[in-house]
Design an enzyme around this catalytic site. Structure first.
Site, PDB file in Angstrom:
ATOM      1  N   ASP A  41      -6.939  74.363  15.153  1.00  0.00           N
ATOM      2  CA  ASP A  41      -8.146  73.541  15.268  1.00  0.00           C
ATOM      3  C   ASP A  41      -8.043  72.279  14.420  1.00  0.00           C
ATOM      4  O   ASP A  41      -7.384  72.268  13.381  1.00  0.00           O
ATOM      5  CB  ASP A  41      -9.360  74.382  14.826  1.00  0.00           C
ATOM      6  CG  ASP A  41     -10.674  73.767  15.265  1.00  0.00           C
ATOM      7  OD1 ASP A  41     -10.669  72.915  16.187  1.00  0.00           O
ATOM      8  OD2 ASP A  41     -11.720  74.129  14.689  1.00  0.00           O
ATOM      9  N   GLY A  42      -8.714  71.217  14.880  1.00  0.00           N
ATOM     10  CA  GLY A  42      -8.807  69.994  14.078  1.00  0.00           C
ATOM     11  C   GLY A  42      -8.065  68.794  14.651  1.00  0.00           C
ATOM     12  O   GLY A  42      -7.958  67.762  13.978  1.00  0.00           O
ATOM     13  N   ASN A  43      -7.598  68.908  15.883  1.00  0.00           N
ATOM     14  CA  ASN A  43      -6.877  67.775  16.498  1.00  0.00           C
ATOM     15  C   ASN A  43      -7.773  66.545  16.616  1.00  0.00           C
ATOM     16  O   ASN A  43      -7.352  65.421  16.325  1.00  0.00           O
ATOM     17  CB  ASN A  43      -6.394  68.139  17.906  1.00  0.00           C
ATOM     18  CG  ASN A  43      -5.346  69.227  17.896  1.00  0.00           C
ATOM     19  OD1 ASN A  43      -4.861  69.609  16.840  1.00  0.00           O
ATOM     20  ND2 ASN A  43      -4.999  69.723  19.070  1.00  0.00           N
ATOM     21  N   GLY A  44      -8.999  66.767  17.075  1.00  0.00           N
ATOM     22  CA  GLY A  44      -9.927  65.649  17.285  1.00  0.00           C
ATOM     23  C   GLY A  44     -10.234  64.940  15.981  1.00  0.00           C
ATOM     24  O   GLY A  44     -10.196  63.701  15.899  1.00  0.00           O
ATOM     25  N   ARG A  45     -10.529  65.734  14.951  1.00  0.00           N
ATOM     26  CA  ARG A  45     -10.861  65.138  13.652  1.00  0.00           C
ATOM     27  C   ARG A  45      -9.672  64.396  13.054  1.00  0.00           C
ATOM     28  O   ARG A  45      -9.830  63.362  12.415  1.00  0.00           O
ATOM     29  CB  ARG A  45     -11.361  66.231  12.687  1.00  0.00           C
ATOM     30  CG  ARG A  45     -12.846  66.510  12.836  1.00  0.00           C
ATOM     31  CD  ARG A  45     -13.230  67.818  12.191  1.00  0.00           C
ATOM     32  NE  ARG A  45     -12.851  68.954  13.038  1.00  0.00           N
ATOM     33  CZ  ARG A  45     -12.978  70.217  12.658  1.00  0.00           C
ATOM     34  NH1 ARG A  45     -13.432  70.501  11.461  1.00  0.00           N
ATOM     35  NH2 ARG A  45     -12.657  71.187  13.490  1.00  0.00           N
ATOM     36  N   HIS A  50      -4.344  65.609  19.946  1.00  0.00           N
ATOM     37  CA  HIS A  50      -3.742  66.709  20.715  1.00  0.00           C
ATOM     38  C   HIS A  50      -2.231  66.494  20.846  1.00  0.00           C
ATOM     39  O   HIS A  50      -1.449  67.437  20.758  1.00  0.00           O
ATOM     40  CB  HIS A  50      -4.380  66.807  22.103  1.00  0.00           C
ATOM     41  CG  HIS A  50      -5.853  67.149  22.059  1.00  0.00           C
ATOM     42  ND1 HIS A  50      -6.345  68.170  21.287  1.00  0.00           N
ATOM     43  CD2 HIS A  50      -6.926  66.608  22.696  1.00  0.00           C
ATOM     44  CE1 HIS A  50      -7.668  68.241  21.454  1.00  0.00           C
ATOM     45  NE2 HIS A  50      -8.033  67.299  22.289  1.00  0.00           N
ATOM     46  N   LEU A  87      11.252  86.530  18.956  1.00  0.00           N
ATOM     47  CA  LEU A  87       9.841  86.254  18.669  1.00  0.00           C
ATOM     48  C   LEU A  87       9.067  86.307  19.986  1.00  0.00           C
ATOM     49  O   LEU A  87       9.485  85.711  20.981  1.00  0.00           O
ATOM     50  CB  LEU A  87       9.708  84.853  18.044  1.00  0.00           C
ATOM     51  CG  LEU A  87       8.288  84.328  17.818  1.00  0.00           C
ATOM     52  CD1 LEU A  87       7.578  85.106  16.710  1.00  0.00           C
ATOM     53  CD2 LEU A  87       8.300  82.835  17.465  1.00  0.00           C
ATOM     54  N   TRP A 127     -13.484  74.349  28.579  1.00  0.00           N
ATOM     55  CA  TRP A 127     -13.662  73.747  29.906  1.00  0.00           C
ATOM     56  C   TRP A 127     -14.903  72.868  29.954  1.00  0.00           C
ATOM     57  O   TRP A 127     -15.072  72.060  30.865  1.00  0.00           O
ATOM     58  CB  TRP A 127     -13.769  74.832  30.993  1.00  0.00           C
ATOM     59  CG  TRP A 127     -12.476  75.514  31.309  1.00  0.00           C
ATOM     60  CD1 TRP A 127     -12.161  76.820  31.067  1.00  0.00           C
ATOM     61  CD2 TRP A 127     -11.321  74.937  31.964  1.00  0.00           C
ATOM     62  NE1 TRP A 127     -10.877  77.090  31.503  1.00  0.00           N
ATOM     63  CE2 TRP A 127     -10.350  75.959  32.058  1.00  0.00           C
ATOM     64  CE3 TRP A 127     -11.019  73.664  32.452  1.00  0.00           C
ATOM     65  CZ2 TRP A 127      -9.092  75.745  32.631  1.00  0.00           C
ATOM     66  CZ3 TRP A 127      -9.767  73.452  33.021  1.00  0.00           C
ATOM     67  CH2 TRP A 127      -8.828  74.486  33.104  1.00  0.00           C
ATOM     68  N   GLU A 134      -6.424  90.273   8.521  1.00  0.00           N
ATOM     69  CA  GLU A 134      -6.721  89.448   7.346  1.00  0.00           C
ATOM     70  C   GLU A 134      -6.870  87.991   7.795  1.00  0.00           C
ATOM     71  O   GLU A 134      -6.028  87.475   8.534  1.00  0.00           O
ATOM     72  CB  GLU A 134      -5.581  89.541   6.317  1.00  0.00           C
ATOM     73  CG  GLU A 134      -5.387  90.915   5.734  1.00  0.00           C
ATOM     74  CD  GLU A 134      -6.568  91.386   4.899  1.00  0.00           C
ATOM     75  OE1 GLU A 134      -7.263  90.533   4.290  1.00  0.00           O
ATOM     76  OE2 GLU A 134      -6.791  92.619   4.856  1.00  0.00           O
ATOM     77  N   ARG A 172     -15.550  70.523  27.875  1.00  0.00           N
ATOM     78  CA  ARG A 172     -15.265  69.212  27.267  1.00  0.00           C
ATOM     79  C   ARG A 172     -15.203  68.117  28.343  1.00  0.00           C
ATOM     80  O   ARG A 172     -15.095  68.418  29.528  1.00  0.00           O
ATOM     81  CB  ARG A 172     -13.942  69.280  26.495  1.00  0.00           C
ATOM     82  CG  ARG A 172     -14.057  70.183  25.283  1.00  0.00           C
ATOM     83  CD  ARG A 172     -12.880  70.049  24.356  1.00  0.00           C
ATOM     84  NE  ARG A 172     -13.068  70.899  23.191  1.00  0.00           N
ATOM     85  CZ  ARG A 172     -12.383  70.805  22.076  1.00  0.00           C
ATOM     86  NH1 ARG A 172     -11.439  69.881  21.962  1.00  0.00           N
ATOM     87  NH2 ARG A 172     -12.610  71.621  21.064  1.00  0.00           N
ATOM     88  N   SER A 178     -14.636  81.774  17.128  1.00  0.00           N
ATOM     89  CA  SER A 178     -14.762  81.011  18.383  1.00  0.00           C
ATOM     90  C   SER A 178     -14.241  81.800  19.602  1.00  0.00           C
ATOM     91  O   SER A 178     -13.499  81.250  20.424  1.00  0.00           O
ATOM     92  CB  SER A 178     -14.059  79.653  18.271  1.00  0.00           C
ATOM     93  OG  SER A 178     -14.618  78.889  17.223  1.00  0.00           O
TER      94      SER A 178
HETATM   95  C1  IPE Z   1     -11.256  76.973  19.149  1.00  0.00           C
HETATM   96  O1  IPE Z   1     -11.552  75.710  18.690  1.00  0.00           O
HETATM   97  C2  IPE Z   1     -10.381  76.889  20.366  1.00  0.00           C
HETATM   98  C3  IPE Z   1      -9.016  76.411  20.143  1.00  0.00           C
HETATM   99  C4  IPE Z   1      -8.509  76.083  18.997  1.00  0.00           C
HETATM  100  C5  IPE Z   1      -8.206  76.314  21.310  1.00  0.00           C
HETATM  101  P1  IPE Z   1     -12.900  74.931  19.093  1.00  0.00           P
HETATM  102  O2  IPE Z   1     -12.815  73.612  18.465  1.00  0.00           O
HETATM  103  O3  IPE Z   1     -13.064  74.983  20.565  1.00  0.00           O
HETATM  104  O4  IPE Z   1     -14.028  75.844  18.428  1.00  0.00           O
HETATM  105  P2  IPE Z   1     -15.489  75.486  17.977  1.00  0.00           P
HETATM  106  O5  IPE Z   1     -16.152  74.812  19.132  1.00  0.00           O
HETATM  107  O6  IPE Z   1     -15.391  74.583  16.794  1.00  0.00           O
HETATM  108  O7  IPE Z   1     -16.101  76.795  17.607  1.00  0.00           O
HETATM  109  C1  IPE Z   2      -8.237  72.029  18.716  1.00  0.00           C
HETATM  110  O1  IPE Z   2      -8.676  70.812  18.209  1.00  0.00           O
HETATM  111  C2  IPE Z   2      -7.603  71.903  20.078  1.00  0.00           C
HETATM  112  C3  IPE Z   2      -8.414  72.427  21.181  1.00  0.00           C
HETATM  113  C4  IPE Z   2      -9.553  73.040  21.042  1.00  0.00           C
HETATM  114  C5  IPE Z   2      -7.883  72.257  22.521  1.00  0.00           C
HETATM  115  P1  IPE Z   2     -10.098  70.222  18.551  1.00  0.00           P
HETATM  116  O2  IPE Z   2     -10.000  69.384  19.774  1.00  0.00           O
HETATM  117  O3  IPE Z   2     -11.107  71.314  18.618  1.00  0.00           O
HETATM  118  O4  IPE Z   2     -10.368  69.298  17.297  1.00  0.00           O
HETATM  119  P2  IPE Z   2     -11.708  69.158  16.479  1.00  0.00           P
HETATM  120  O5  IPE Z   2     -12.144  70.535  16.077  1.00  0.00           O
HETATM  121  O6  IPE Z   2     -12.692  68.508  17.382  1.00  0.00           O
HETATM  122  O7  IPE Z   2     -11.347  68.310  15.308  1.00  0.00           O
HETATM  123 MG    MG Z   3     -12.304  72.187  17.238  1.00  0.00          MG
END
Ligand code: IPE
Ligand code: IPE
Ligand code: MG
Length: 243
Positions: A23-27, A40, A134, A72, A210, A74, A199
């Protein structure tokens, strides 16, 4: 192999199965005044690091959350870009994954994906099926609650067909009808980006997992972060309800 002394292959401190919510690609992108899509793209490099790191540490199973059933909802532009990245990654990485002895599996509702990606998935599974170093499971269009409902449906079908009775249903039976039936439960779950929630990821399977939450954003995730999380895992006392 460059690892800290307490984290060595064959050590019982090494988790057998690591699951990652990437998580966190967008930020990551927004912080740099870039479009979310760039985040991404950078995330793909972190996936390579995670796969490589798991191989080096002797982790047998890695399960990564790449796209949730809720994702989906988004914007179409972001979804299309992600699909393009999956397309690119699945084609380009086959060779490297084979060389590294990685077997690729998928969980999630793959039928919702564009047809050509479904074909690439089948191809990737087929071409890596004899590898065993793996086991990389990619959760794509995946939601844990839908997966559990699917398990219930398959069990109900068997009851309807007279193959089993309602009294036969127990935890083992439910687990055997999940998409993860052939995987051990995760020992360690890592979520990047600072969020501390599941999520809808592996809800059933994480009963005794853990959790390690990292403040790092997924595109910045490197092998050292994996090693740090594995060390943290090694310091935990897993009791499974006993004393
Ligand atoms: C969870 O991240 C899904 C993936 C990392 C693929 P989200 O960004 O979708 O989760 P929320 O919306 O913050 O809970
Ligand atoms: C996780 O990063 C990747 C996917 C959910 C596909 P996000 O796109 O959720 O990035 P943030 O959480 O908005 O930073
Ligand atoms: Mg996210």
């Amino acid at each position: 192999m460059e690892v800290l002394p307490s984290v060595t292959s064959g050590d019982s401190q090494i988790p057998e199965h690591v699951a990652i919510i990437m998580d966190g690609n967008g930020r990551w992108a927004t912080k740099r005044s870039l479009k979310r899509l760039r985040g991404h793209e950078q995330g793909a490099e972190a996936v390579r690091e995670a796969v490589k790191g798991c191989g080096e540490l002797g982790i047998r199973y890695l399960t990564i959350f790449a796209f949730s059933s809720e994702n989906w909802s988004r914007p179409v532009e972001e979804i299309n870009h992600l699909m393009g990245l999956f397309r690119f990654f699945f084609q380009k990485e086959v060779k490297a994954l084979c060389e590294a002895g990685v077997k690729v599996k998928f969980i999630g509702d793959i039928r919702r994906l564009p047809g050509d990606i479904q074909e690439l998935i089948e191809d990737l599974k087929e071409r890596t099926k004899d590898n065993s170093k793996l086991i990389l499971t990619i959760a794509l269009s995946y939601g844990s609650q839908a997966e559990i409902a699917g398990s219930m449906r398959r069990i109900a079908d068997k009851i309807k067909a007279g193959e089993i009775a309602p009294e036969d249903i127990d935890e083992i039976m439910v687990a055997r009808h999940l998409e993860t039936a052939d995987l051990p439960d995760p020992d360690l779950l890592i979520r990047t980006s600072g969020e501390q929630r599941l999520s809808n990821f592996l809800l059933w399977q994480c009963a005794y997992t853990e959790f390690v939450f990292l403040d790092v954003l997924w595109p910045d995730f490197r092998k050292e972060d994996l090693i740090g999380a594995v060390e943290e895992f090694g310091s935990r006392n897993r009791r499974y309800g006993a004393v």
